[in-house]
Design a protein around this motif. Structure first.
Motif, PDB file in Angstrom:
ATOM      1  N   THR A 193       0.842  -1.192   0.000  1.00 40.11           N
ATOM      2  CA  THR A 193       0.000   0.000   0.000  1.00 40.11           C
ATOM      3  C   THR A 193       0.875   1.239   0.000  1.00 40.11           C
ATOM      4  O   THR A 193       1.879   1.301   0.711  1.00 40.11           O
ATOM      5  CB  THR A 193      -0.921   0.025   1.238  1.00 40.11           C
ATOM      6  N   ALA A 197      -2.369   6.445  -2.721  1.00 41.61           N
ATOM      7  CA  ALA A 197      -2.549   5.701  -3.970  1.00 41.61           C
ATOM      8  C   ALA A 197      -3.349   4.423  -3.751  1.00 41.61           C
ATOM      9  O   ALA A 197      -4.141   4.018  -4.594  1.00 41.61           O
ATOM     10  CB  ALA A 197      -1.204   5.361  -4.606  1.00 41.61           C
ATOM     11  N   GLY A 198      -3.163   3.797  -2.621  1.00 46.91           N
ATOM     12  CA  GLY A 198      -3.880   2.559  -2.341  1.00 46.91           C
ATOM     13  C   GLY A 198      -3.031   1.347  -2.650  1.00 46.91           C
ATOM     14  O   GLY A 198      -1.806   1.375  -2.533  1.00 46.91           O
ATOM     15  N   HIS A 213      -6.714   2.660 -16.751  1.00 49.68           N
ATOM     16  CA  HIS A 213      -8.179   2.569 -16.856  1.00 49.68           C
ATOM     17  C   HIS A 213      -8.650   1.227 -17.413  1.00 49.68           C
ATOM     18  O   HIS A 213      -9.856   1.014 -17.525  1.00 49.68           O
ATOM     19  CB  HIS A 213      -8.781   3.704 -17.692  1.00 49.68           C
ATOM     20  N   GLU A 215      -9.869  -2.519 -17.389  1.00 48.43           N
ATOM     21  CA  GLU A 215     -10.492  -3.418 -16.422  1.00 48.43           C
ATOM     22  C   GLU A 215      -9.868  -4.794 -16.582  1.00 48.43           C
ATOM     23  O   GLU A 215      -9.768  -5.313 -17.692  1.00 48.43           O
ATOM     24  CB  GLU A 215     -12.004  -3.494 -16.620  1.00 48.43           C
ATOM     25  N   VAL A 227     -11.315  -5.674 -11.449  1.00 48.43           N
ATOM     26  CA  VAL A 227     -10.593  -4.536 -10.886  1.00 48.43           C
ATOM     27  C   VAL A 227     -10.259  -3.548 -11.992  1.00 48.43           C
ATOM     28  O   VAL A 227     -10.248  -3.903 -13.173  1.00 48.43           O
ATOM     29  CB  VAL A 227      -9.297  -4.976 -10.164  1.00 48.43           C
ATOM     30  N   SER A 228      -9.973  -2.315 -11.598  1.00 49.03           N
ATOM     31  CA  SER A 228      -9.643  -1.265 -12.555  1.00 49.03           C
ATOM     32  C   SER A 228      -8.226  -0.759 -12.296  1.00 49.03           C
ATOM     33  O   SER A 228      -7.791  -0.659 -11.143  1.00 49.03           O
ATOM     34  CB  SER A 228     -10.639  -0.105 -12.417  1.00 49.03           C
ATOM     35  N   ARG A 230      -5.804   1.948 -11.869  1.00 47.15           N
ATOM     36  CA  ARG A 230      -5.805   3.374 -11.531  1.00 47.15           C
ATOM     37  C   ARG A 230      -4.552   4.062 -12.046  1.00 47.15           C
ATOM     38  O   ARG A 230      -4.585   5.226 -12.462  1.00 47.15           O
ATOM     39  CB  ARG A 230      -5.908   3.528 -10.017  1.00 47.15           C
ATOM     40  N   ASN A 251      -1.326   0.105  -9.924  1.00 44.12           N
ATOM     41  CA  ASN A 251      -2.147   0.647  -8.845  1.00 44.12           C
ATOM     42  C   ASN A 251      -3.605   0.264  -9.122  1.00 44.12           C
ATOM     43  O   ASN A 251      -4.179   0.654 -10.140  1.00 44.12           O
ATOM     44  CB  ASN A 251      -1.967   2.165  -8.805  1.00 44.12           C
ATOM     45  N   LEU A 252      -4.194  -0.513  -8.230  1.00 43.67           N
ATOM     46  CA  LEU A 252      -5.543  -1.027  -8.417  1.00 43.67           C
ATOM     47  C   LEU A 252      -6.546  -0.178  -7.652  1.00 43.67           C
ATOM     48  O   LEU A 252      -6.355   0.111  -6.470  1.00 43.67           O
ATOM     49  CB  LEU A 252      -5.634  -2.484  -7.940  1.00 43.67           C
ATOM     50  N   ARG A 253      -7.613   0.181  -8.323  1.00 41.89           N
ATOM     51  CA  ARG A 253      -8.642   1.006  -7.700  1.00 41.89           C
ATOM     52  C   ARG A 253      -9.610   0.137  -6.888  1.00 41.89           C
ATOM     53  O   ARG A 253     -10.131  -0.860  -7.367  1.00 41.89           O
ATOM     54  CB  ARG A 253      -9.411   1.771  -8.783  1.00 41.89           C
ATOM     55  N   GLY A 254      -9.804   0.536  -5.636  1.00 36.97           N
ATOM     56  CA  GLY A 254     -10.846  -0.083  -4.816  1.00 36.97           C
ATOM     57  C   GLY A 254     -10.544  -1.484  -4.341  1.00 36.97           C
ATOM     58  O   GLY A 254     -11.456  -2.232  -4.000  1.00 36.97           O
TER      59      GLY A 254
END
Length: 615
Positions: A193, A197-198, A213, A215, A227-228, A230, A251-254
């Protein structure tokens, strides 16, 4: 995202070799970067996890290094590092020579099918390197790494480093070009992490292309999720896309950090088959030394990419096995992997995947028959061969198994198919015969309700899609296999000559003779009764296409509507019911419903004065 990750690399290489033979020191000397990420590694002078560094050579080529641990306790981490890479720096220290982990690392590399690399003799300032070089080359003889180009270096004095850089340039120039259009499969070797950024995952992208962007599908031991992307980095720099072969940080969103770990995998959505059951061919580490399948433990560890999964082993042949994995992995025919015995701490065998959707082995003798079949199979997925073995398969599933799209396209041109399914031509002929048998059985039981609905025919022969019924019947007809079946009004029926009882067939012959003389003089009830044609018999003749129902109690020969249009055209664009009845030579009982049928089909319209006009 990370100071030790990933600009798009021209090549990615892994180090390999015994603990404390100077792998990290060599990478540090080549790149000026510290590959050991943990303070404990630097304090102990021993790599315990994967490290990463990169440099640009004189030619402008950028090369990234995955630095792996050499200690026997960290072989799983070592395999995670070398699994996805196309080439290796095999490091042997001049003052110690060939050592146990040198051998196990080479066994793992050979099992994975790695054939490109360099043999680097380090610490050449401490002892003459020729003895260690000759000893190492002797151990490599009989392996895919035999005859590696050798460079002797000293990281302490810098001797040999320029020659090593030149050798790296030559090696990279000769590596196979990656397929940047391939389906993405990125094995995760790190997950962490970053504040703001996550969750970030890293790995070696062997082929394909990832864009910001995009998927992707994240497959873990617990299942799959979408996953998306980022953000992306490659060799420490932000990027909008990255293509294989390169080190990437995604970097993965969510996605929470705890949801992903080493061995998980990012995939092109819908492009891969996750399987926990596979058939494979085993191969020994050295040429001419086969694997004793019967001597393998019942449980081993399967290593592919950065994943390590427990596998139960079932021998099927002299060199073939079935593996049941603890959890599914995305595999394709031709994939190479390592089977390791963690109890004895040795590489047991290499393997090549032969089938990722193998058949059940429940019947007596099934395992023996399967072993014989596997003995004929190769590591190259063939659309024709896979379809022949399976009989029926989805087009998309063949591609996901590892068959190339052009190969599937070529087979689709000759194999019957519908709705994304393909049927092996030979199997299609058999299925058509099975449908004919099912229809015949039904017609024998109920001759006045001939044929089967398409869905019933599908169920009778086990087809996965109703539209395949028509496809296999058409194929059988083109192939010259006369099933005597036709598809009419959603039913599979036998041709009249085959489906009608003899008495009904004789009555139809007499009725046909009547209607050929007076095409529009529909038989009265008395004539039908005289011929022995009751309501059920007439209904069966309509179902088989021998008669055309105009209205209740009014039947003519098929095509009577088209023949009527030809007659009515001679009356001019407009005509009356009376004129039509006379021209057709029939009664009002027939003329009225016949004109209504033509109107409903859009061939005629009513005029304001009550007449009829051809359209």
């Amino acid at each position: 995202m990370s100071g030790n990750e990933g600009r798009s690399a021209r090549a990615v290489m892994a180090t390999a070799g015994h603990v404390d033979h100077g792998k990290s020191t060599l990478v540090r000397a080549l790149t000026g970067m510290e590959p050991d990420r943990w303070a404990e590694e630097r304090r102990r002078g021993m790599t315990i996890d994967l490290g990463f560094a990169w440099t640009t050579l004189e030619s402008g080529t950028t090369v990234a290094f995955v630095d792996v641990p050499g200690h026997e306790r960290f072989v799983t981490a070592m395999l995670a590092g070398v699994g996805p890479v196309p080439a290796v720096l095999l490091v042997v220290a001049a003052d110690e020579g060939w050592m146990p982990q040198s051998a196990e690392h080479v066994d793992a590399l050979c099992a994975l099918g790695v054939r490109h690399g360099l043999l680097v003799i380090t610490r050449s300032d401490l002892m003459e390197p020729e003895l260690a070089r000759d000893e190492a080359l002797e151990h490599l003889a009989g392996t895919p790494l035999a005859g590696l180009r050798t460079v002797c270096v000293s990281a302490a004095t810098g001797a040999g480093l320029d020659e090593l850089r030149d050798a790296l340039d030559d090696l990279i120039a000769g590596l196979p070009a990656p397929d940047t259009t391939a389906d993405v499969r990125l094995w995760v070797d790190r997950a962490f992490t970053i504040r703001g950024a996550g969750t970030v995952v890293t790995g070696t992208l062997g082929a394909g292309r990832i864009r910001v962007h995009d998927e992707l599908e994240l497959l873990t031991a617990e299942g799959a999720r979408t996953v998306s992307v980022r953000g992306l980095q490659s060799l420490g720099a932000d990027a909008t896309e990255a293509a294989g072969v390169s080190r990437v940080a995604v970097n993965l969103r969510g996605v929470p950090r705890e949801a992903v770990t080493r061995g998980d995998v990012l995939l092109a959505p819908g492009a891969w088959l996750a399987t926990d059951l596979l058939d494979a061919r085993l191969h020994g580490i050295r040429d001419g030394i086969p694997v004793d399948v019967d001597d393998l433990p019942a449980e081993l560890s399967l290593h592919i990419g950065a994943a390590a999964v427990t596998a139960r082993v079932r021998p099927l042949g002299a060199d073939t096995v079935r593996l049941r994995l603890r959890h599914p992995l995305p595999l394709r025919v031709g994939d190479r992997a390592v089977l390791r015995d963690p109890g004895r701490r040795v590489v047991a065998a290499g393997l090549t995947v032969l089938d990722v959707r193998p058949p059940d082995l429940r019947r007596r003798g099934a395992a023996t028959r399967r072993g014989a079949q596997l003995a004929t199979m190769t590591s190259v997925a063939s659309a024709a061969a896979e379809l022949a073995r399976r009989g029926i398969a989805r087009r998309s599933e063949l591609i996901a198994m590892g068959v190339t799209r052009p190969d599937v396209d070529a087979v689709a041109r000759v194999a019957p198919g519908a709705a994304g399914w393909l049927v092996d031509p030979g199997r299609a002929t058999e299925i058509a015969a099975e449908i004919a048998a099912a229809v015949a059985t039904h017609d024998t039981a109920d001759p006045l309700d001939p044929g089967l609905p398409t869905e019933a025919a599908r169920r009778a022969v086990g087809l996965p899609e109703p539209r395949l019924v028509e496809a296999v019947l058409r194929h059988a007809e083109r192939a010259g296999s006369d099933t005597g079946l036709v598809l009419r009004d959603g039913r599979v029926v036998r041709s009249a000559a085959r489906s009608l009882p003899p008495a009904v067939r004789a009555a139809m012959d007499a009725l046909r003779a009547d209607l050929e003389r007076t095409p529009f003089a529909a038989p009265e009830a008395a004539r039908l009764s005289e011929l022995g044609l009751g309501p059920r018999q007439v209904a069966s003749l309509v179902k088989t296409g021998e008669l055309m129902r105009i209205a209740d109690g009014v039947v003519l020969l098929p095509g009577a509507d088209k023949r009527a249009l030809e007659v009515l055209a001679d009356l001019g664009p407009e005509f009356t019911l009376s004129a039509a009845r006379q021209a057709l030579g029939t009664s009002r009982r027939v003329a009225v419903p016949l004109l209504e049928l033509l109107a409903s089909a859009g061939h005629t319209v009513r005029t304001p004065d009550g007449g009829h006009r051809l359209v």
